[in-house]
Design an enzyme around this catalytic site. Structure first.
Site, PDB file in Angstrom:
ATOM      1  CB  CYS B 105      -0.898   0.063   1.236  1.00 22.62           C
ATOM      2  SG  CYS B 105      -1.934  -1.370   1.484  1.00 22.62           S
ATOM      3  CG  HIS B 123      -6.245   0.180   2.096  1.00 19.50           C
ATOM      4  ND1 HIS B 123      -7.367   0.198   1.292  1.00 19.50           N
ATOM      5  CD2 HIS B 123      -5.624  -0.998   1.831  1.00 19.50           C
ATOM      6  CE1 HIS B 123      -7.417  -0.913   0.590  1.00 19.50           C
ATOM      7  NE2 HIS B 123      -6.381  -1.664   0.893  1.00 19.50           N
ATOM      8  CG  HIS B 125      -9.210  -5.170   2.738  1.00 18.14           C
ATOM      9  ND1 HIS B 125      -8.562  -6.355   2.488  1.00 18.14           N
ATOM     10  CD2 HIS B 125      -8.463  -4.214   2.133  1.00 18.14           C
ATOM     11  CE1 HIS B 125      -7.455  -6.133   1.796  1.00 18.14           C
ATOM     12  NE2 HIS B 125      -7.372  -4.845   1.564  1.00 18.14           N
ATOM     13  CD  GLU B 153     -27.355  16.405   9.829  1.00 14.75           C
ATOM     14  OE1 GLU B 153     -28.207  16.721   8.967  1.00 14.75           O
ATOM     15  OE2 GLU B 153     -26.726  17.244  10.511  1.00 14.75           O
ATOM     16  CG  HIS B 210      -8.760  -3.702  -2.909  1.00 16.63           C
ATOM     17  ND1 HIS B 210      -7.583  -3.639  -3.611  1.00 16.63           N
ATOM     18  CD2 HIS B 210      -8.405  -3.543  -1.618  1.00 16.63           C
ATOM     19  CE1 HIS B 210      -6.564  -3.471  -2.792  1.00 16.63           C
ATOM     20  NE2 HIS B 210      -7.040  -3.416  -1.571  1.00 16.63           N
TER      21      HIS B 210
END
EC number: 4.2.1.109
Lengths: 258, 258, 258, 258
Positions: B105, B123, B125, B153, B210
């Protein structure tokens, strides 16, 4: 009688489950099971986990509340001693906790250790695993013996197989065999071993209407593959509810690098 | 060879990850990841988080159990040194933990730091993110590249965009671009950067099948926007199950004040 | 007046709820209820748990936040003294906490202790229990009074019945009676007792649109059966959403061993 | 300028939020919000809680991570001083935390304190509350302004109404008014007050596509009613997914006792 079993039970080798190291199997099994309880994997004494360290196998007893287990509750068994036993159903425990019975999962855990050289095996009763086997059941005999999913990033969480290096790729199809449940958990052993033979690369076997067995080279790999698999089972159930297929034919958009 | 990388790896700058301040990035990343694990965002070593403090970027390694990470596991990288590297794929780490590999990543986190001046990038999943991209997929090419929702909202939890002050309003439509997944996570980088160029105001990019990348000016903003987005993804899936549309045309009932 | 009740209330027997043993009922009830709160079983003061130790019954008060309960909040009652009471609706408390009212569940817990010799009884308002009774309601009078499920491994978590040794098998059908809810919880007692008479082997009774009562020989058995039952209720609701039947006719694939 | 506000801000009355009593409002609000975060009620800085102690009102600031709040973050306001303010939109804070802005929810919390003499008011963005308002929306104008449910035990968790003693019964129908959301949260105030006037007995108001406000005489009552309501909203969504009606006509099976 004066068999090694009896002798060992008498002096009972309590030192085998006494360690200040949090990563000692006798400490790790209770810690893992407490975590698994919060995930709904070992509800109501169902499921469990076993760790192998060289020749020694550490096992939780039958019928305990998994989130309350203590190191003192752990059975220890020698694989070498077990291999010499004439009766395969007879277990040779180096250490047995007081007031407990061995788990019926024991021969299934042993299959992962002896046939796959696993260092850890986890058995869950996760709803998602059970629901996946129920959904497959509706697809008719023949199609109901294998869970398949592809093109989901989390598939990369799985190794390519026993003795192979590297992990599955995004476009690979993960296949998990499904075996039928039996009235007695011990009777699952031969079917589990058959599935291991038929799927030499799998790290898991689903048991219809029951749950899943997942193993790995060590605790880290067994646990993270078990988490990834539970994630995929949950996703598969949610996909089914939304009418989305588990297997799709997606062409790689970027050439795969070596 | 005597490159700065090798030198730095030798003395390894362990002081960069040693602090008694709970808000130091090397302490904060493990604390955040442990929390994210309970939310199902970083199951089975998937997902992660990175923090930038001025020139320094703190990164989790590849393949670790996110709820068990320690400050000693953290990589540290200098953006300035990285910018001078001739090979964009070569990372220049000031500090590398023993026995780990850098996360795939990394270039995606760096994109958020260099192209958006972000202070933190997360990140996940999350199931909800993945399901939203799967639901969009059924709507045909063209309509499947953008998640849109309005008149909820929680949309107010998002900033108007990079370099703009203030947050989105209740009647604004939140748009999150969706990019296709690639076989190798590093290959996502160019598509992520393209999406940043096409959606200059977005703080997040969905990756099909992903998960999602979310960033913000600092940890507080990245984390709360990631929570708000996950809330909206979950709501969107539940709305889909109930047959409710994500975008509606509601007239403001009260004149909007400036 | 100089009845034992009044006397006991005056000196109030606080020693009955003071112990350093975490397994003492006065410590165990608050710990269990805190755990049950996280499971959604005792939301908003609903539900509860009671433990019997020989002649003494330990009870939570009415209307408390179950995750915040303390040993000092616990009522204690003598079964022997209660049996001698002329008015069955009059409770004879050995110990009463200040500023509380007794729970309306009390006579229902007492039914499990006196009619089934239970050591622990748990009452939950679990969504899954309520939803199962609502789903049954749609099947018409006659079919709506019994929850049935079979061929699910978790069924093995149940004992065969009061005074019988061993547990249910995988192919056995678990049957839980459903009684109609009443305006006042105390009025449920006679219907609960009727269901116990009609289903002498059951360890649980569902209450329509309300929840479930589960008991067992001791805390361990009541809690693990309650967990297993909640697991099955959740599975049953999920099966209903997927169009899967709760009862199926599966032939044993392996001869059952004795 | 030398207004009381400025003066108070200068010496800032920090003693108002400093107490070793865990039940002091400045300690209780952070503890409650941390618990609410785990329930998904205050995700991504949304939602919050306020407590009134006699004349003093304790409020969380705008935009904080609710699970990380500290007593030092709390605003304190005097209802008496507020009542004397000429500009209703101007708040007169006795104590303001550094580096924060007051919450836009403030006038809504104040409405519960001044119009209903509440001791605590909770605002959640719970998915279940939002989904209930979305489901109602599909039933057409006129029918979409009121959530109704009956014949569910958990309804007994609600008081009969402001100034009335006792709780709702099992067969009573719980009615919660729904108001439309506005672009600015402060603009909700007049609609919330209107709903309070129209439904004098309600302890909660749903806000379309936004969440719910729940209040009570004290923290205990506001929190347990908020939990019961969230339980009912979740049940209502699950009932909708299963095609079950929220309101049914069930005759009491047992005469109701006084």
């Amino acid at each position: 009688m004066c068999s090694p079993t009896t002798e060992n039970n008498n002096n009972n080798n309590d030192h085998l489950v006494q360690s200040s190291d949090p990563n000692h199997p006798a400490n790790l099994i209770p810690a893992l099971c407490a975590k698994f309880w919060t995930l709904g994997w070992v509800t109501g004494t169902g499921g469990g986990a076993s760790i192998r360290s060289d020749d020694l196998v550490y096992l939780a007893p039958s019928g305990v509340q998994k989130e309350l287990m203590k190191p003192d509750d752990i059975y220890v068994l020698s694989l070498a001693a077990q291999a010499q036993s004439l009766d395969k159903r007879q277990r040779v425990y180096l250490r047995s906790p007081a007031n407990y019975k061995p788990s019926q999962c024991t021969p299934l855990f042993l299959a992962a250790f002896t046939k796959r050289n696993a260092g850890c095996c986890i058995h869950t009763h996760s709803h998602w695993a059970v629901l996946v086997t129920l959904i497959l059941e509706t697809q008719g005999a023949g199609k109901d013996r294998e869970f398949m999913i592809n093109n989901i990033e989390q598939i990369k969480g799985f190794g390519k197989g026993f003795g192979k290096s590297g992990n599955l790729g995004y476009h690979d199809t993960l296949k998990i065999p499904v075996i039928e449940n039996t009235a007695h958990e011990e009777d699952l052993t031969e079917f589990l071993e058959e599935a291991m033979d038929k799927y030499p690369d799998t790290y898991a076997v689903l048991v219809r209407r029951h749950g899943v067995y997942v193993w790995g080279e060590n605790v880290h790999k067994a646990k993270t593959m078990c988490e990834s698999l539970d994630y995929l089972f949950q996703l598969a159930v949610e996909m089914k509810q939304l009418g989305l297929p588990w297997v799709t034919d997606i062409e790689p958009t970027v050439p795969t690098r070596k």
